[in-house]
Design a protein around this motif. Structure first.
Motif, PDB file in Angstrom:
ATOM      1  N   THR A  67      38.016  43.148 -50.707  1.00 57.23           N
ATOM      2  CA  THR A  67      39.368  42.742 -50.124  1.00 57.23           C
ATOM      3  C   THR A  67      39.792  41.660 -51.436  1.00 57.23           C
ATOM      4  O   THR A  67      39.705  40.856 -51.263  1.00 57.23           O
ATOM      5  CB  THR A  67      39.252  41.550 -48.421  1.00 57.23           C
ATOM      6  N   ILE A  68      41.397  42.391 -51.237  1.00 56.71           N
ATOM      7  CA  ILE A  68      42.582  41.466 -51.883  1.00 56.71           C
ATOM      8  C   ILE A  68      43.090  40.397 -50.939  1.00 56.71           C
ATOM      9  O   ILE A  68      43.896  40.932 -49.567  1.00 56.71           O
ATOM     10  CB  ILE A  68      43.629  41.784 -52.599  1.00 56.71           C
ATOM     11  N   HIS A  69      43.332  39.103 -50.885  1.00 54.92           N
ATOM     12  CA  HIS A  69      43.757  38.346 -50.405  1.00 54.92           C
ATOM     13  C   HIS A  69      44.512  37.678 -51.124  1.00 54.92           C
ATOM     14  O   HIS A  69      45.216  37.289 -51.639  1.00 54.92           O
ATOM     15  CB  HIS A  69      42.631  36.304 -49.549  1.00 54.92           C
ATOM     16  N   LEU A  70      46.340  37.974 -50.782  1.00 55.62           N
ATOM     17  CA  LEU A  70      47.772  37.312 -50.839  1.00 55.62           C
ATOM     18  C   LEU A  70      48.059  36.567 -50.317  1.00 55.62           C
ATOM     19  O   LEU A  70      48.006  36.346 -49.491  1.00 55.62           O
ATOM     20  CB  LEU A  70      48.133  39.133 -51.044  1.00 55.62           C
ATOM     21  N   ALA A  92      51.677  43.860 -49.847  1.00 59.80           N
ATOM     22  CA  ALA A  92      50.668  44.140 -48.466  1.00 59.80           C
ATOM     23  C   ALA A  92      51.130  45.295 -47.730  1.00 59.80           C
ATOM     24  O   ALA A  92      49.891  46.339 -47.955  1.00 59.80           O
ATOM     25  CB  ALA A  92      50.856  42.510 -47.660  1.00 59.80           C
ATOM     26  N   PHE A 118      49.442  47.846 -50.814  1.00 62.12           N
ATOM     27  CA  PHE A 118      47.654  47.694 -50.999  1.00 62.12           C
ATOM     28  C   PHE A 118      47.801  48.868 -49.231  1.00 62.12           C
ATOM     29  O   PHE A 118      46.956  49.360 -49.062  1.00 62.12           O
ATOM     30  CB  PHE A 118      47.728  46.884 -50.610  1.00 62.12           C
ATOM     31  N   CYS A 144      43.278  44.437 -47.488  1.00 60.72           N
ATOM     32  CA  CYS A 144      44.071  43.095 -48.267  1.00 60.72           C
ATOM     33  C   CYS A 144      44.434  42.464 -47.055  1.00 60.72           C
ATOM     34  O   CYS A 144      44.384  42.700 -45.929  1.00 60.72           O
ATOM     35  CB  CYS A 144      45.257  43.839 -48.798  1.00 60.72           C
ATOM     36  N   ASP A 168      35.388  39.738 -53.075  1.00 61.92           N
ATOM     37  CA  ASP A 168      36.981  39.571 -52.311  1.00 61.92           C
ATOM     38  C   ASP A 168      36.870  38.488 -53.897  1.00 61.92           C
ATOM     39  O   ASP A 168      36.900  38.274 -55.271  1.00 61.92           O
ATOM     40  CB  ASP A 168      36.985  38.675 -51.479  1.00 61.92           C
ATOM     41  N   THR A 191      49.758  46.567 -58.443  1.00 57.57           N
ATOM     42  CA  THR A 191      49.408  47.632 -57.801  1.00 57.57           C
ATOM     43  C   THR A 191      49.016  48.606 -58.153  1.00 57.57           C
ATOM     44  O   THR A 191      48.092  49.392 -57.850  1.00 57.57           O
ATOM     45  CB  THR A 191      50.443  47.174 -56.412  1.00 57.57           C
TER      46      THR A 191
END
Length: 285
Positions: free
Chosen positions: A150-153, A167, A170, A177, A198, A269
């Protein structure tokens, strides 16, 4: 070098910032602490006393004087004028900025002159970015984000549009995300789920959003790799990032867009989506 040959100290913040970054590797430990603090919290330098600034930077007041003199200033108060002048420039009201636009417009369509100004600033920002981003660093960042569960923005204030658009993109691309920094006020709870496997992408520019810096530090402390987009080697994001990109956005009449930042964000992205597609194909074979 005698006093007559000593170059004058920088009298604007951007010149001082550039000088600090150029010399950062050679600064003694305590002076490097002050350098990082001055670029991380420039408003505090403008408003604070020598005692309060020294306490915040975790140094002695005498270190502030040595720092100022190292860059050619007579003392801390002389250095402080640069930060106060910067604050005056940054706090111009939007009405004053618009008045400057009207006063600076040449013959012809004022609206076209405004558009041309922003287009020129965008071109300048994009040109600087094209020369600043190193291909190996970009590849490493994409590999980290592309391999993440998971990508945390993470972003706030004027950087928030970058994370929200990422977001959105994605989501369209089917990449898991989370968007941190929402108005729900549950950022800490969202980040509590971040862990092994992550990755995070954080965006912040001076004056840096304290929440963004804190979230990035927390994740980095847990071993979550952080990819950062920021504007200085002394940014709090640069300190905790696995990989970071320096983006200097040009402004027009005091207004600064996010042209180069958005271009870099979308390059990351799309590249992440392509890498994940390649990895998925390889797994099936």
């Amino acid at each position: 070098m005698d006093e007559a040959e000593t170059p004058p100290p920088p009298r604007d913040f951007e010149s001082l910032r550039a000088m600090i970054i150029t010399r950062r590797q050679s600064l003694p430990k305590r002076l490097a602490q002050v350098a990082a603090h001055t670029l991380d919290s420039p408003d505090e330098i403008a408003f604070g006393t020598a005692a309060s600034v020294a306490a915040a930077a975790d140094v002695q007041p005498s270190t502030l004087v040595r720092f100022a003199q190292h860059f050619g200033f007579e003392g801390f108060s002389d250095l402080q004028r640069v930060f106060r002048d910067r604050l005056k420039e940054r706090t111009n009201s939007y009405e004053e900025r618009l008045a400057a636009l009207r006063a600076g417009a040449r013959a012809g369509s004022h609206e076209s002159a405004v558009l041309d100004g922003f287009l020129d600033a965008a071109r300048h920002s994009l040109d600087k970015l094209s020369h600043a981003v190193e291909a190996p660093k970009l590849e490493r960042a994409v590999a980290i984000l592309g391999g993440a569960r998971t990508i945390h923005l993470i972003a706030r204030r004027r950087s928030y549009p970058i994370s929200t658009y990422m977001a959105y993109a994605f989501g369209k691309l089917g990449i898991p995300c989370t968007l941190v920094g929402s108005p729900l006020g549950i950022d800490a709870e969202m980040l509590a789920n971040a862990g092994e496997g992550d990755a995070a992408l954080a965006v912040s520019f001076s004056p840096y959003a304290s929440e963004t810096a804190e979230h990035a530090r927390i994740l980095a402390g847990r071993g979550v790799p952080v990819i950062a987009i920021t504007d200085s080697a002394f940014s709090p994001l640069a300190e905790c990032a696995t990989e970071w990109f320096e983006v200097a956005e040009a402004d027009f009449a005091g207004f600064r867009s996010l042209s180069a930042t958005m271009a870099l964000a979308m390059a990351l992205t799309v590249s992440v989506a392509e890498l994940r597609a390649e990895l998925a194909t390889t797994e099936k074979e």
